[in-house]
Design an enzyme around this catalytic site. Structure first.
Site, short mmCIF file in Angstrom:
data_model
loop_
_atom_site.label_atom_id
_atom_site.label_comp_id
_atom_site.label_asym_id
_atom_site.label_seq_id
_atom_site.Cartn_x
_atom_site.Cartn_y
_atom_site.Cartn_z
N GLY A 290 45.78 52.34 34.77
CA GLY A 290 45.44 52.11 33.36
C GLY A 290 44.66 50.82 33.21
O GLY A 290 43.99 50.60 32.20
N PHE B 203 44.84 56.12 27.82
CA PHE B 203 45.80 57.21 28.01
C PHE B 203 46.12 57.94 26.71
O PHE B 203 46.84 58.94 26.73
CB PHE B 203 47.12 56.65 28.55
CG PHE B 203 47.11 56.22 29.99
CD1 PHE B 203 46.95 57.15 31.01
CD2 PHE B 203 47.28 54.89 30.35
CE1 PHE B 203 46.98 56.77 32.35
CE2 PHE B 203 47.30 54.49 31.68
CZ PHE B 203 47.15 55.44 32.68
N PRO C 297 55.26 45.13 35.52
CA PRO C 297 56.35 45.61 34.64
C PRO C 297 56.62 44.74 33.42
O PRO C 297 57.12 45.24 32.42
CB PRO C 297 57.57 45.64 35.57
CG PRO C 297 57.26 44.65 36.64
CD PRO C 297 55.78 44.77 36.86
N ARG C 298 56.32 43.43 33.52
CA ARG C 298 56.63 42.57 32.37
C ARG C 298 55.49 42.48 31.37
O ARG C 298 55.58 41.79 30.36
CB ARG C 298 57.01 41.16 32.86
CG ARG C 298 58.40 41.10 33.49
CD ARG C 298 58.74 39.71 34.02
NE ARG C 298 57.78 39.26 35.02
CZ ARG C 298 56.90 38.29 34.82
NH1 ARG C 298 56.88 37.65 33.68
NH2 ARG C 298 56.03 37.95 35.78
N LYS D 294 43.51 40.27 25.04
CA LYS D 294 42.80 41.15 25.98
C LYS D 294 41.83 40.33 26.84
O LYS D 294 41.11 39.47 26.32
CB LYS D 294 42.06 42.25 25.21
CG LYS D 294 41.42 43.28 26.11
CD LYS D 294 41.07 44.55 25.37
CE LYS D 294 40.38 45.55 26.28
NZ LYS D 294 41.22 45.93 27.45
N HIS E 222 40.37 44.89 19.42
CA HIS E 222 41.62 44.74 20.16
C HIS E 222 42.32 43.43 19.80
O HIS E 222 41.71 42.51 19.27
CB HIS E 222 41.36 44.76 21.67
CG HIS E 222 41.13 46.15 22.21
ND1 HIS E 222 39.90 46.76 22.16
CD2 HIS E 222 41.98 47.04 22.79
CE1 HIS E 222 40.00 47.96 22.70
NE2 HIS E 222 41.25 48.16 23.08
N THR F 288 37.64 51.57 27.27
CA THR F 288 37.38 52.74 26.42
C THR F 288 35.94 52.72 25.91
O THR F 288 35.25 53.76 25.92
CB THR F 288 38.35 52.74 25.22
OG1 THR F 288 39.69 52.61 25.73
CG2 THR F 288 38.24 54.00 24.39
N ALA G 291 42.17 55.76 34.29
CA ALA G 291 42.21 56.20 32.90
C ALA G 291 41.92 55.03 31.97
O ALA G 291 42.81 54.22 31.69
CB ALA G 291 43.59 56.77 32.58
N1 NAI Z 1 44.50 52.83 29.96
C1 NAI Z 1 45.11 52.55 28.82
O1 NAI Z 1 45.39 53.44 28.00
C2 NAI Z 1 45.48 51.13 28.54
C3 NAI Z 1 45.07 50.17 29.39
N2 NAI Z 1 45.39 48.87 29.17
C4 NAI Z 1 44.99 47.96 30.22
O2 NAI Z 1 46.14 47.71 31.02
C5 NAI Z 1 46.09 46.39 31.54
C6 NAI Z 1 47.35 45.64 31.15
O3 NAI Z 1 47.35 45.47 29.75
P1 NAI Z 1 48.55 44.70 29.03
O4 NAI Z 1 49.85 45.30 29.44
O5 NAI Z 1 48.20 44.62 27.60
O6 NAI Z 1 48.40 43.25 29.69
P2 NAI Z 1 49.52 42.13 29.92
O7 NAI Z 1 48.78 40.86 30.12
O8 NAI Z 1 50.57 42.24 28.88
O9 NAI Z 1 50.17 42.60 31.31
C7 NAI Z 1 49.59 42.43 32.56
C8 NAI Z 1 50.71 42.17 33.54
O10 NAI Z 1 50.19 42.18 34.86
C9 NAI Z 1 50.91 41.24 35.59
N3 NAI Z 1 50.20 40.88 36.81
C10 NAI Z 1 49.07 40.16 36.93
N4 NAI Z 1 48.76 40.04 38.24
C11 NAI Z 1 49.71 40.69 38.93
C12 NAI Z 1 49.94 40.91 40.30
N5 NAI Z 1 49.14 40.41 41.24
N6 NAI Z 1 51.00 41.67 40.66
C13 NAI Z 1 51.82 42.17 39.73
N7 NAI Z 1 51.67 41.98 38.41
C14 NAI Z 1 50.62 41.24 38.03
C15 NAI Z 1 51.09 40.05 34.62
O11 NAI Z 1 52.16 39.23 35.04
C16 NAI Z 1 51.38 40.80 33.33
O12 NAI Z 1 52.77 40.98 33.17
C17 NAI Z 1 44.79 45.78 31.00
O13 NAI Z 1 43.78 45.92 31.96
C18 NAI Z 1 44.49 46.62 29.77
O14 NAI Z 1 43.13 46.66 29.46
C19 NAI Z 1 46.12 48.49 28.09
C20 NAI Z 1 46.52 49.40 27.17
C21 NAI Z 1 46.22 50.81 27.31
O1 LIG Z 2 43.92 45.99 26.59
C1 LIG Z 2 44.29 46.89 25.79
O2 LIG Z 2 45.13 46.70 24.93
C2 LIG Z 2 43.69 48.22 25.93
N1 LIG Z 2 42.90 48.45 26.92
C3 LIG Z 2 42.24 49.66 27.22
C4 LIG Z 2 40.74 49.48 27.13
O3 LIG Z 2 40.24 48.45 27.62
O4 LIG Z 2 40.06 50.36 26.61
C5 LIG Z 2 42.77 50.83 26.42
C6 LIG Z 2 43.15 50.50 25.01
O5 LIG Z 2 41.99 50.31 24.30
C7 LIG Z 2 44.05 49.29 24.97
#
Ligand code: NAI
Ligand SMILES: O=C(O)C1=N[C@H](C(=O)O)C[C@H](O)C1
Length: 266
Positions: free
Chosen positions: A99, A128, A11-12, A159, A155, A166, A125
């Site tokens: 995600g 998204f 969530p954070r 990351k 990115h 993607t 996904a």
């Molecule tokens: N499918 C999509 O459209 C998108 C996917 N992503 C993906 O989503 C993921 C998260 O991206 P962001 O939010 O940018 O990363 P971020 O680093 O801001 O957030 C990840 C969060 O996961 C938490 N975390 C890590 N281990 C954990 C655990 N064991 N239990 C609970 N929480 C835990 C961390 O404390 C952190 O708050 C990445 O894999 C990214 O590639 C990101 C943007 C879009």
């Molecule tokens: O980490 C990100 O920010 C994103 N991750 C996803 C990916 O790995 O494709 C989706 C989007 O590109 C943002």
């Protein structure tokens, strides 16, 4: 119909923060818990930025699933924990909307078998955003006519995984319509290792990481005398939320693994 009970992991994080707000603000969703590495046993409403959003916090996912009744887990964590969370959710009868990126082909095969065994839906996904899904589909269409392809994904510099989920998914879709082809000059040599990017059946993927960027990708198709560029930009993480909402709604009627939202959008 009863509201869909949702747990959000991470969530954070940048995405998790937006997803929590989405679930909280959607009338037919209930945020029943969050999974966070910090604040175990606390309540989300006491965490900075989440005032007024009531949900118990668990650090141990199994404890959470044992104590809280839920329909869907939305996982937005890290490549290391995403797979463990997804498998655990399925074991507890909870549908995962994932995600988190960085899943391998072996991970996907394992989840395919597990969803079949459990008769539960699971959505992985890589992106998204509706525009990104169209960008991938348009690239797949173009690859039928252009065999020489280079993917450039760009990115933010926080990351963890490269290439992006993607880009990997785009290469996967293109591979389904394009025979493997070695691109560039047959005798080309990298004088600095990595200069030509990652190699997927001869296609090249280049990963750019820079502060200021969010999520961007262009797919370049070259042929004699012409270049086709298919490009998508996410300028903020709100761009991903309609896909998260659609996934949470759709997964309630799925009993298989779905890899990529192109399989569920009409
Ligand atoms: N499918 C999509 O459209 C998108 C996917 N992503 C993906 O989503 C993921 C998260 O991206 P962001 O939010 O940018 O990363 P971020 O680093 O801001 O957030 C990840 C969060 O996961 C938490 N975390 C890590 N281990 C954990 C655990 N064991 N239990 C609970 N929480 C835990 C961390 O404390 C952190 O708050 C990445 O894999 C990214 O590639 C990101 C943007 C879009
Ligand atoms: O980490 C990100 O920010 C994103 N991750 C996803 C990916 O790995 O494709 C989706 C989007 O590109 C943002």
């Amino acid at each position: 119909m009863a509201n869909i009970k949702v747990i959000v992991a991470g969530p954070r994080g940048r995405m998790g923060f937006e997803a929590v707000k989405l679930v909280h603000n959607t009338e037919h969703f209930d945020l029943v818990a969050v999974i966070d590495r910090k604040h175990d046993g606390g309540n989300l409403s006491d965490v900075e930025g989440f005032q007024g959003i009531d949900a118990p916090i668990f650090s141990d996912i199994k404890e959470c699933f044992s104590k809280v009744e839920a329909d869907v887990l939305v996982d937005l964590t890290t490549p290391e924990v995403g797979m463990y969370h997804t498998e655990t959710a399925l074991q507890y009868g909870i549908r995962p909307v994932v995600g988190t990126t960085g899943f391998t082909k072996e991970d996907l095969a394992k989840l395919d078998a597990l969803t079949k065994e459990k008769g539960l839906g699971c959505i992985i996904a890589p992106n998204f955003a509706i525009g990104a899904i169209l960008m991938m589909k348009f690239s797949q269409m173009a690859a039928k006519y252009f065999k020489d392809v280079e993917i450039i994904e760009m990115h933010h510099d926080q990351k963890l995984d490269a290439p992006s989920g993607t880009a990997a998914k785009t290469a996967d879709l293109i591979s389904s319509v394009r025979e493997a082809k070695v691109q560039g000059h047959p005798s080309e040599k990298e004088t600095i290792p990595g200069a030509r990017g990652a190699d997927v059946e001869g296609m090249r993927i280049h990963s750019v990481r820079l502060p200021g960027l969010v999520a961007h990708q262009q797919v370049l198709f070259g042929s004699a005398g012409e270049l086709l560029t298919v490009r998508h930009d996410s300028f903020n993480r709100g761009s991903f939320m309609s896909g998260v909402k659609l996934s949470v709604e759709t997964i309630m009627n799925l009993d298989v693994l779905v890899y990529g939202l192109e399989n569920i959008i009409e």
